[in-house]
Motif scaffolding. Sequence first.
Motif, PDB file in Angstrom:
ATOM      1  N   GLN A 189      -1.335   1.667   0.445  1.00  0.00           N
ATOM      2  CA  GLN A 189      -0.077   2.347   0.758  1.00  0.00           C
ATOM      3  C   GLN A 189       1.101   1.396   0.657  1.00  0.00           C
ATOM      4  O   GLN A 189       2.168   1.766   0.174  1.00  0.00           O
ATOM      5  N   ASP A 193       4.192   2.001  -1.835  1.00  0.00           N
ATOM      6  CA  ASP A 193       5.572   2.093  -1.348  1.00  0.00           C
ATOM      7  C   ASP A 193       6.477   1.085  -2.036  1.00  0.00           C
ATOM      8  O   ASP A 193       7.646   1.368  -2.306  1.00  0.00           O
ATOM      9  N   VAL A 347      -3.129   8.458   3.102  1.00  0.00           N
ATOM     10  CA  VAL A 347      -2.246   8.814   4.218  1.00  0.00           C
ATOM     11  C   VAL A 347      -3.013   9.440   5.386  1.00  0.00           C
ATOM     12  O   VAL A 347      -2.826   9.028   6.544  1.00  0.00           O
TER      13      VAL A 347
END
Length: 364
Positions: A189, A193, A347
């Motif tokens: 993640q 990002d 997520v």
Amino acid sequence: MSLGTSEALQRFFAQFKREVLASVPPEQRGELQKQLEERESELLAAAADGAAPALFTDLIGLGKDGPPPFEKISKPFLVQDFDESVIPTQLHAAAELYFIYQHERMKVFQVAGVLLRLFHEGRMRIQRGPGARALYLLEKHYPLRYKPRDRQLAYRRAFNYGNIQAPPGAVIYRNFHRQFVSFVSALAQFFRDLTIAEVIRGSQVLNERPFASQATIQRLGTDLRWQLDRSTYGNIVALTVEVGEYLKTVLDALETPDIKRAFDANTKWDVIQMVSERYLGGSADLSQRSKMADAGRLLLNFVADNPFRTRDFRDFQSEVLPLGPVAEEWIAAYRMTPDGRSFRGVVPTLRKSLGLRTDVAAVL
């Protein structure tokens, strides 16, 4: 150093930092602030080391001078050393053990046993080539101390993998898989990002923290270090060295031309697949497990070498950025295995590991 002196020094340094940073260009403030904080810690530690320790009798007023004023009480300088209280050798051994475990799941050791049996029974037409000699040496290199049951016990202790009964009193890392998957998901993640941030900002130069969570990676990494250190005591280091040598000998033997020719194979992985299908009831997830072995070992070695104390985002980013593709590789391979089919995604996994609601994960 007394309590009053410590507070005065901290107030002085706080005012000094504000005045210095106000006159520095914004692009230079981060590095300068880091240096000032390190210098402040050095001064406080040096002052505490040179001060006389406070005795309990002095604090309660039983000393020769009676109870001292509160501001004169000596203040101890407490050091946080939890992140360094692990044995790196054990953590590196855990990384090697994970690599060995994935090859165990690929049935590499079972394939070696089948080839030895076929060689002894005369059911494989090899005689004086390098493969025949490799099988002879393979039997001589068979682990003297750590047999299959010892490997299974090691997997159970370090990763809670397998069905073998753990010995009474042994420390088992029962939550390894959940925390490791969460750690890999946090790295993935973070990498995603950063990529999104570069696209949105139109530049590869990131001067501030984007959407990813540095604290999540550091928290999960610290937990992995601590729990792996607790569960890999004893014979784990010696076992990984001995079994690792045996695994290398097995893989080298499977690469010899006469063994490959005996199974009409091009690579050692073809040999493993064909022997598994003919004699072991079916082949394992070779492609996925081989990638998980390599990527998982890299990630666990990173955990072993990193105390996760970096607070500066740019330093942290430079440390973890090369591991973003590695984490994505592990996840992509893991999702294709029977064990990973229940993986809901990066997520939802992170939200569950952090104790957040997962019913809103679909919109994130």
